[in-house]
Design a protein around this motif. Structure first.
Motif, PDB file in Angstrom:
ATOM      1  N   MET A  42       0.830  -1.202   0.000  1.00  0.00           N
ATOM      2  CA  MET A  42       0.000   0.000   0.000  1.00  0.00           C
ATOM      3  C   MET A  42       0.864   1.252   0.000  1.00  0.00           C
ATOM      4  SD  MET A  42      -2.932  -1.146   2.729  1.00  0.00           S
ATOM      5  CE  MET A  42      -3.514   0.528   2.914  1.00  0.00           C
ATOM      6  N   LEU A  43       1.934   1.225   0.787  1.00  0.00           N
ATOM      7  CA  LEU A  43       2.792   2.398   0.901  1.00  0.00           C
ATOM      8  C   LEU A  43       3.511   2.679  -0.413  1.00  0.00           C
ATOM      9  CD1 LEU A  43       3.806   4.550   2.847  1.00  0.00           C
ATOM     10  CD2 LEU A  43       5.661   3.015   3.512  1.00  0.00           C
ATOM     11  N   LEU A 104       3.680   7.703   8.843  1.00  0.00           N
ATOM     12  CA  LEU A 104       3.159   8.760   9.724  1.00  0.00           C
ATOM     13  C   LEU A 104       3.687  10.129   9.290  1.00  0.00           C
ATOM     14  CD1 LEU A 104       1.483   9.366  12.248  1.00  0.00           C
ATOM     15  CD2 LEU A 104       3.561   9.025  13.618  1.00  0.00           C
ATOM     16  N   VAL A 105       4.971  10.216   8.926  1.00  0.00           N
ATOM     17  CA  VAL A 105       5.549  11.481   8.455  1.00  0.00           C
ATOM     18  C   VAL A 105       4.865  11.944   7.175  1.00  0.00           C
ATOM     19  CG1 VAL A 105       7.646  12.550   7.521  1.00  0.00           C
ATOM     20  CG2 VAL A 105       7.787  11.124   9.569  1.00  0.00           C
ATOM     21  N   MET A 162       2.365 -14.118   1.987  1.00  0.00           N
ATOM     22  CA  MET A 162       3.000 -13.032   1.246  1.00  0.00           C
ATOM     23  C   MET A 162       2.242 -12.743  -0.047  1.00  0.00           C
ATOM     24  SD  MET A 162       5.853 -11.878   2.764  1.00  0.00           S
ATOM     25  CE  MET A 162       7.016 -11.415   1.486  1.00  0.00           C
ATOM     26  N   GLN A 163       1.886 -13.803  -0.781  1.00  0.00           N
ATOM     27  CA  GLN A 163       1.182 -13.605  -2.047  1.00  0.00           C
ATOM     28  C   GLN A 163      -0.190 -12.991  -1.816  1.00  0.00           C
ATOM     29  OE1 GLN A 163       2.439 -13.850  -5.029  1.00  0.00           O
ATOM     30  NE2 GLN A 163       4.397 -14.551  -4.236  1.00  0.00           N
ATOM     31  N   ALA A 164      -0.875 -13.436  -0.767  1.00  0.00           N
ATOM     32  CA  ALA A 164      -2.178 -12.844  -0.452  1.00  0.00           C
ATOM     33  C   ALA A 164      -2.037 -11.348  -0.168  1.00  0.00           C
ATOM     34  CB  ALA A 164      -2.801 -13.555   0.744  1.00  0.00           C
ATOM     35  N   ALA A 165      -0.970 -10.984   0.538  1.00  0.00           N
ATOM     36  CA  ALA A 165      -0.731  -9.576   0.845  1.00  0.00           C
ATOM     37  C   ALA A 165      -0.353  -8.786  -0.400  1.00  0.00           C
ATOM     38  CB  ALA A 165       0.368  -9.456   1.902  1.00  0.00           C
ATOM     39  N   VAL A 166       0.426  -9.410  -1.297  1.00  0.00           N
ATOM     40  CA  VAL A 166       0.827  -8.748  -2.541  1.00  0.00           C
ATOM     41  C   VAL A 166      -0.395  -8.463  -3.407  1.00  0.00           C
ATOM     42  CG1 VAL A 166       2.039  -9.107  -4.723  1.00  0.00           C
ATOM     43  CG2 VAL A 166       3.184  -9.625  -2.576  1.00  0.00           C
ATOM     44  N   ILE A 167      -1.364  -9.384  -3.381  1.00  0.00           N
ATOM     45  CA  ILE A 167      -2.595  -9.182  -4.152  1.00  0.00           C
ATOM     46  C   ILE A 167      -3.524  -8.201  -3.435  1.00  0.00           C
ATOM     47  CG2 ILE A 167      -4.673 -10.301  -5.050  1.00  0.00           C
ATOM     48  CD1 ILE A 167      -3.001 -12.897  -5.239  1.00  0.00           C
ATOM     49  N   GLY A 168      -3.711  -8.426  -2.130  1.00  0.00           N
ATOM     50  CA  GLY A 168      -4.694  -7.648  -1.391  1.00  0.00           C
ATOM     51  C   GLY A 168      -4.235  -6.253  -1.005  1.00  0.00           C
ATOM     52  N   GLY A 169      -2.919  -6.071  -0.777  1.00  0.00           N
ATOM     53  CA  GLY A 169      -2.420  -4.764  -0.355  1.00  0.00           C
ATOM     54  C   GLY A 169      -2.734  -3.654  -1.342  1.00  0.00           C
ATOM     55  N   PRO A 170      -2.298  -3.776  -2.609  1.00  0.00           N
ATOM     56  CA  PRO A 170      -2.619  -2.726  -3.583  1.00  0.00           C
ATOM     57  C   PRO A 170      -4.118  -2.565  -3.814  1.00  0.00           C
ATOM     58  CG  PRO A 170      -0.825  -4.104  -4.379  1.00  0.00           C
ATOM     59  CD  PRO A 170      -1.370  -4.768  -3.149  1.00  0.00           C
ATOM     60  N   ALA A 171      -4.858  -3.693  -3.782  1.00  0.00           N
ATOM     61  CA  ALA A 171      -6.305  -3.602  -3.972  1.00  0.00           C
ATOM     62  C   ALA A 171      -6.954  -2.799  -2.843  1.00  0.00           C
ATOM     63  CB  ALA A 171      -6.913  -4.995  -4.043  1.00  0.00           C
ATOM     64  N   LEU A 172      -6.537  -3.085  -1.598  1.00  0.00           N
ATOM     65  CA  LEU A 172      -7.065  -2.345  -0.454  1.00  0.00           C
ATOM     66  C   LEU A 172      -6.651  -0.878  -0.536  1.00  0.00           C
ATOM     67  CD1 LEU A 172      -8.491  -2.238   2.278  1.00  0.00           C
ATOM     68  CD2 LEU A 172      -6.345  -2.961   3.357  1.00  0.00           C
ATOM     69  N   GLY A 173      -5.396  -0.648  -0.934  1.00  0.00           N
ATOM     70  CA  GLY A 173      -4.936   0.724  -1.084  1.00  0.00           C
ATOM     71  C   GLY A 173      -5.748   1.489  -2.112  1.00  0.00           C
ATOM     72  N   GLY A 174      -6.063   0.819  -3.241  1.00  0.00           N
ATOM     73  CA  GLY A 174      -6.873   1.462  -4.265  1.00  0.00           C
ATOM     74  C   GLY A 174      -8.255   1.840  -3.750  1.00  0.00           C
ATOM     75  N   LEU A 175      -8.855   0.961  -2.960  1.00  0.00           N
ATOM     76  CA  LEU A 175     -10.173   1.264  -2.390  1.00  0.00           C
ATOM     77  C   LEU A 175     -10.099   2.425  -1.414  1.00  0.00           C
ATOM     78  CD1 LEU A 175     -11.556  -2.339  -1.738  1.00  0.00           C
ATOM     79  CD2 LEU A 175     -12.300  -0.736  -3.507  1.00  0.00           C
ATOM     80  N   VAL A 183      -6.087   8.699   4.346  1.00  0.00           N
ATOM     81  CA  VAL A 183      -6.649   7.443   4.841  1.00  0.00           C
ATOM     82  C   VAL A 183      -5.705   6.284   4.526  1.00  0.00           C
ATOM     83  CG1 VAL A 183      -8.590   5.838   4.677  1.00  0.00           C
ATOM     84  CG2 VAL A 183      -9.005   8.301   4.629  1.00  0.00           C
ATOM     85  N   VAL A 184      -5.099   6.317   3.340  1.00  0.00           N
ATOM     86  CA  VAL A 184      -4.161   5.264   2.957  1.00  0.00           C
ATOM     87  C   VAL A 184      -2.949   5.280   3.883  1.00  0.00           C
ATOM     88  CG1 VAL A 184      -2.736   4.322   1.101  1.00  0.00           C
ATOM     89  CG2 VAL A 184      -4.907   5.423   0.560  1.00  0.00           C
ATOM     90  N   TYR A 185      -2.366   6.461   4.081  1.00  0.00           N
ATOM     91  CA  TYR A 185      -1.204   6.552   4.971  1.00  0.00           C
ATOM     92  C   TYR A 185      -1.567   6.151   6.400  1.00  0.00           C
ATOM     93  CZ  TYR A 185       1.547   8.947   1.381  1.00  0.00           C
ATOM     94  OH  TYR A 185       2.251   9.234   0.237  1.00  0.00           O
ATOM     95  N   GLY A 186      -2.761   6.539   6.855  1.00  0.00           N
ATOM     96  CA  GLY A 186      -3.190   6.152   8.188  1.00  0.00           C
ATOM     97  C   GLY A 186      -3.341   4.646   8.324  1.00  0.00           C
ATOM     98  N   ALA A 187      -3.879   4.006   7.289  1.00  0.00           N
ATOM     99  CA  ALA A 187      -4.011   2.545   7.312  1.00  0.00           C
ATOM    100  C   ALA A 187      -2.644   1.883   7.354  1.00  0.00           C
ATOM    101  CB  ALA A 187      -4.798   2.077   6.087  1.00  0.00           C
TER     102      ALA A 187
END
Length: 421
Positions: A42-43, A104-105, A162-175, A183-187
């Motif tokens: 996400m970051l 956070l910065v 790891m693969q689940a996170a690689v798939i889900g991280g960007p998807a969650l970030g996009g949402l 909100v993305v940085y806070g998450a």
């Protein structure tokens, strides 16, 4: 006296998997890596979008990647030595915490209107330094948290997360981007904090090794170790050449737009297809680990990866291209699990940080140089020729490694070289 009937194969597998899940320190590490990897994905998406929103420059986007890759490469050997000399869980917790501070910065700077190109590049440089220590620390931790007989399952199970996170991280970030960049940085801050707490509560006992001075010899000990153990050298170098020659990620926008004519939505599916295949295979390997003929299976998986790249390069069907990429991800996952398990089983605990650091150099170099190689050859012979030639080259390397590294090709059980370490 009645003896219980022998367990069937399926029951044995289920018993071993249940045993893995009872390893609490390992499971806490698994959850921490799941949260940390999702947050890191996400970051990276957020920083890229933030930079492009500020400058509108493709060059600056490239600099973000370079600023994260360069320190990770330059500090790898030093990081490996530090990981071998100090508490690996503590190092990993610091790395996760530092990434949370970066998020956070960025959150504070964006809310205050003080975000800038220089800030994003400087924090990208800091992320690269942090990840130089994170990768060898978390790789060297897993063998310390599970028995050797469960290591292959642990590697596969870890890869599934790891693969689940690689798939889900960007998807969650996009949402979350719908609600705004803060909100993305806070998450990210929240996820990194959770991962840091989980690592801090792993509760494993650190046994301090004998102190070694920082010298050229100690820094290069991981390089010497891999060079002297031909099966390990063969497995690591095989992955290097497979990704260097067979990678097609950098060219996916060209295929999506000009060859398959599917646009941005199709590009997203093409990017996610290998991770989906890898996720499915990692789950399968968690339940059914490869126990025999591991050397041959490793070489076949890399050859299959190359064949998939040839099919993808020649395909003009979007569906066939997705299938080829998904199978390539599954084949690559077989390579990853066997290679990581082989490396960790053959490496004594006092050396795992430095060996993992060298392994991370191979992985990082192959990914970055692979993208450059794909772009350079595509400029000369076109994208189709570049991908097909790379796939053929990968198959030829797998065939050549049968003769160059016969001890790797002939390896039966994955841990049979452990007693010689």
């Amino acid at each position: 006296m009645n003896t219980p009937p022998p367990l069937k194969n399926a029951e044995v597998r289920e018993s071993a998997f249940a045993e893995l899940r009872r390893e609490r320190p390992f499971m806490r590490l698994w959850y921490a890596r799941l949260l940390g990897t999702a947050a890191a994905q996400m970051l990276m998406v957020a920083i890229g979008w933030h930079m492009y929103d500020l400058t509108g420059s493709a060059w600056d986007l490239g600099l973000v990647g370079l600023y994260q890759f360069a320190p990770a490469l330059l500090l790898a050997l030093v990081a490996g030595h530090v990981v071998d000399q100090h508490h690996r869980g503590f190092i990993l917790a610091i790395c996760l915490g530092m990434q949370g501070v970066v998020a956070l910065v960025l959150l504070a700077a964006h809310l205050a209107g003080h975000d800038s190109r220089g800030l994003l590049l400087g924090l990208s440089l800091l992320l690269g330094c942090v990840r130089a220590f994170q990768m060898p620390a978390q790789q060297a931790l897993i063998p310390f948290l599970v028995p050797p007989g469960l290591l292959s399952r642990a590697m596969a199970f870890s890869s599934s997360g790891m693969q689940a996170a690689v798939i889900g991280g960007p998807a969650l970030g996009g949402l979350l981007f719908v609600a705004g960049m803060p909100v993305v940085y806070g998450a990210c801050v929240f996820l990194f904090a959770g991962a840091c707490v989980l690592v801090s509560r792993m509760g494993y006992t650190h046994r301090p090794p004998a102190r070694e001075p920082v010298t050229v010899a100690t820094l290069l000990a991981g390089v010497r170790f891999i060079w002297d153990r031909k099966p390990v050298l063969g497995a690591v170098s095989l992955d290097l050449f497979a990704v260097l020659l067979g990678g097609a990620v950098a060219l996916l926008p060209i295929f999506a737009k000009d060859i398959l004519h599917v646009g941005p939505w199709g590009l997203g599916l093409l990017r996610g297809a290998p991770a989906v295949g890898a996720l499915v295979m990692s789950i399968w390997l968690t339940h059914r680990p490869i126990e025999r003929r591991v050397g041959r299976t490793l070489l076949v998986s890399v050859g299959a990866f190359g064949v998939c790249m040839v099919v993808f390069g020649l395909s003009e069907s979007f569906a066939l291209s997705l299938v080829a990429l998904a199978i390539s991800g599954a084949a690559d996952m077989v390579n990853v699990v066997i290679r990581q398990t082989l490396v960790q089983l053959e490496t004594p605990d006092a050396m795992r940080g430095r060996v993992s650091a060298v392994n991370s150099i191979f992985i990082g170099a192959s990914n970055q140089l692979g993208e450059f190689e794909s772009g350079a050859t595509a400029a000369l012979i076109g994208p189709v020729g570049s991908v097909v030639m790379g796939g053929v080259g990968t198959v030829l390397v797998a065939l050549a490694w049968v003769r160059v590294f016969p001890t790797l090709a002939g390896r039966d059980a994955i841990g049979e070289g452990r007693e010689r370490v």
